[in-house]
Scaffold this motif. Sequence first.
Motif, short mmCIF file in Angstrom:
data_model
loop_
_atom_site.label_atom_id
_atom_site.label_comp_id
_atom_site.label_asym_id
_atom_site.label_seq_id
_atom_site.Cartn_x
_atom_site.Cartn_y
_atom_site.Cartn_z
N LEU A 1 10.63 41.63 -27.45
CA LEU A 1 10.89 41.52 -26.71
C LEU A 1 10.79 40.59 -25.68
O LEU A 1 11.62 40.48 -24.67
N THR A 2 10.38 39.51 -26.35
CA THR A 2 10.05 38.01 -25.92
C THR A 2 11.32 36.82 -26.28
O THR A 2 11.61 36.15 -25.59
N LEU A 3 11.97 37.50 -27.02
CA LEU A 3 13.24 36.97 -27.85
C LEU A 3 14.20 36.34 -27.03
O LEU A 3 14.68 34.84 -26.48
N GLY B 1 15.42 30.55 -20.62
CA GLY B 1 14.18 29.52 -20.58
C GLY B 1 13.12 29.98 -19.78
O GLY B 1 12.22 29.09 -19.34
N MET B 2 12.53 31.22 -20.15
CA MET B 2 11.02 31.81 -19.75
C MET B 2 9.87 31.19 -20.12
O MET B 2 9.91 30.71 -21.51
N ALA B 3 9.09 30.32 -19.72
CA ALA B 3 7.93 30.00 -20.41
C ALA B 3 7.28 31.10 -21.45
O ALA B 3 7.17 32.65 -21.10
N PRO B 4 6.57 31.27 -22.41
CA PRO B 4 6.11 32.25 -23.51
C PRO B 4 5.37 32.89 -22.88
O PRO B 4 5.22 34.68 -23.92
N ALA B 5 4.17 32.71 -22.07
CA ALA B 5 3.34 33.06 -22.15
C ALA B 5 3.62 34.36 -20.78
O ALA B 5 3.44 35.59 -20.77
N GLU B 6 4.18 33.77 -19.64
CA GLU B 6 4.93 34.67 -18.76
C GLU B 6 5.78 35.68 -19.92
O GLU B 6 5.74 36.91 -18.94
N ALA B 7 6.50 35.51 -20.44
CA ALA B 7 7.41 36.35 -21.36
C ALA B 7 6.80 37.69 -21.96
O ALA B 7 6.89 38.75 -21.94
N GLU B 8 5.42 37.06 -22.65
CA GLU B 8 4.49 38.02 -22.90
C GLU B 8 3.99 38.69 -21.99
O GLU B 8 3.88 40.08 -22.22
N ARG B 9 3.38 38.55 -21.39
CA ARG B 9 2.74 39.29 -20.15
C ARG B 9 3.59 40.27 -19.79
O ARG B 9 3.73 41.85 -19.42
N LYS B 10 5.28 39.56 -19.26
CA LYS B 10 6.27 41.11 -19.10
C LYS B 10 6.55 41.21 -19.99
O LYS B 10 6.59 43.32 -19.58
N ALA B 11 6.98 41.42 -21.29
CA ALA B 11 6.51 42.24 -22.44
C ALA B 11 5.95 43.01 -22.17
O ALA B 11 5.99 44.55 -22.71
N MET B 12 4.25 42.78 -22.29
CA MET B 12 3.20 43.73 -21.90
C MET B 12 3.06 44.87 -20.75
O MET B 12 3.21 46.34 -21.42
N ALA C 1 13.61 43.56 -20.29
CA ALA C 1 12.76 41.92 -20.34
C ALA C 1 13.62 41.43 -19.68
O ALA C 1 13.55 40.17 -19.48
N MET C 2 15.40 41.86 -19.97
CA MET C 2 15.94 40.71 -19.79
C MET C 2 16.93 40.91 -17.77
O MET C 2 17.65 40.15 -17.57
N GLU C 3 15.84 41.95 -17.16
CA GLU C 3 15.97 42.18 -15.65
C GLU C 3 17.87 42.06 -15.62
O GLU C 3 18.18 41.78 -14.34
N PRO C 4 18.08 43.15 -15.93
CA PRO C 4 19.65 43.59 -15.79
C PRO C 4 19.62 44.67 -14.77
O PRO C 4 18.68 45.02 -14.13
N GLU C 5 20.58 44.16 -13.88
CA GLU C 5 20.57 45.27 -13.37
C GLU C 5 21.86 46.25 -13.07
O GLU C 5 21.61 47.66 -12.40
N ILE C 6 22.59 46.90 -14.35
CA ILE C 6 23.38 47.44 -14.52
C ILE C 6 22.20 48.21 -16.69
O ILE C 6 22.17 46.82 -17.40
N ILE C 7 22.36 48.70 -16.75
CA ILE C 7 22.23 48.96 -18.32
C ILE C 7 22.78 50.53 -18.87
O ILE C 7 22.76 51.51 -17.70
N LEU C 8 23.85 50.22 -19.94
CA LEU C 8 24.25 51.29 -20.41
C LEU C 8 23.65 51.51 -21.08
O LEU C 8 23.22 50.90 -22.68
N PHE C 9 23.58 52.53 -21.39
CA PHE C 9 22.48 53.58 -22.84
C PHE C 9 24.07 54.54 -23.42
O PHE C 9 24.70 55.97 -22.85
N ASP C 10 24.20 54.16 -25.09
CA ASP C 10 25.40 54.37 -25.18
C ASP C 10 24.36 55.84 -26.44
O ASP C 10 23.73 55.35 -27.94
#
Length: 369
Positions: free
Chosen positions: A98-100, A107-118, A152-161
């Motif tokens: 989720l954080t990669l 360019g998100m800070a690791p701590a912020e990425a982990e918080r959002k991922a959780m 986690a990438m904060e998309p505006e649109i999601i495509l589900f296949d």
Amino acid sequence: MITITHLSKRFGDNVVLRDISTEIRKGEVISIIGPSGTGKSTFLRCLNLLDQPSGGSIVVDSQNLLERKTNIARIRQKMNMVFQSFNLFSHLSVMENLTLGPIRLKGMAPAEAERKAMDLLKLVGLAEKADSYPDELSGGQKQRVAIARCLAMEPEIILFDEPTSALDPTMVSEVLSVIRRLAKEGMTMLIVTHEMDFARDVSNRVFYMDEGLIYEEGTPQQIFENPEKEKTRAFINRIRSFSYRIETPDYDLYAMNAEIEAFCEKQILPKKTRHNLLLLVEELLQLHTPFLREIVLDITIGYSEKSERITLLFESSGPALNVLESDALADDLGVIIITNLCERIDYQRLNDKNRLELLLKTGQRHAGD
């Protein structure tokens, strides 16, 4: 939000998409249904530029995706995709999956990425699996992680296949529940799915795709309850069909009956139903016999898996002809048998053809029994 104009895609001589034009508005949930091999997944892959379209245009928020200067990586962040095969990195933990992207691409800070991922793992009900690896998860859990990674990438649109096609039936509901929640929150989504009840419940619009086209589109109520086009009706009702053409009065009745028997056996129809269907065909052919030198007669039997109903269509060219409408036939035994066997009989003169459509009664004894 998305404007698609004359979109096409071919692989060599194989035309997969042909002249698709439509618009997707912000906050819409669109389910895409249709038979396998009709271009549904290719349509999504072209929108996300995983497959390069052969022609047409895709405009997202006034930006033409097919212009050379388009930043494709940024577009994929805005319009992210969830695949049927999960595509998780097996050597990374759930948290690392989720954080990669947010760390490397945004360019998100690791701590912020982990918080959002959780927070996202809590959203999909998998916070306790943050340190697990993909091979420790069930199929449903993997797909929920894939959805969380997409978010986690904060998309505006999601495509589900086809997000549930690789799952055991017991795991489908947990993934669909997450997608339903996203729909309620106003996420713009295009979903290729074979889950008809889900498509009916969650969608603002439904696209039925066939032959590389959006063959019919409308609200879930329109598409699932009152589709306008024949192929859509056949797909929604899961209609299996048998067709036979008679071009001469010397046709092989025994060969035709054998083919009808084989069709009925394949659909596992009761013996009595088969008998009544064959009797109905025979009596209708008797009424058409005087005209077989002048007309070509097409016979189609349709069986709906959904409703378990059987329809019989007799279609012929030539002058207007309804073989059941004649004063001389009012007391004809064959007409009486046909009437007793059918729940509904409709005649139409359509496109210079005679269409006699009959709905067979099921579980009924025929005249003379």
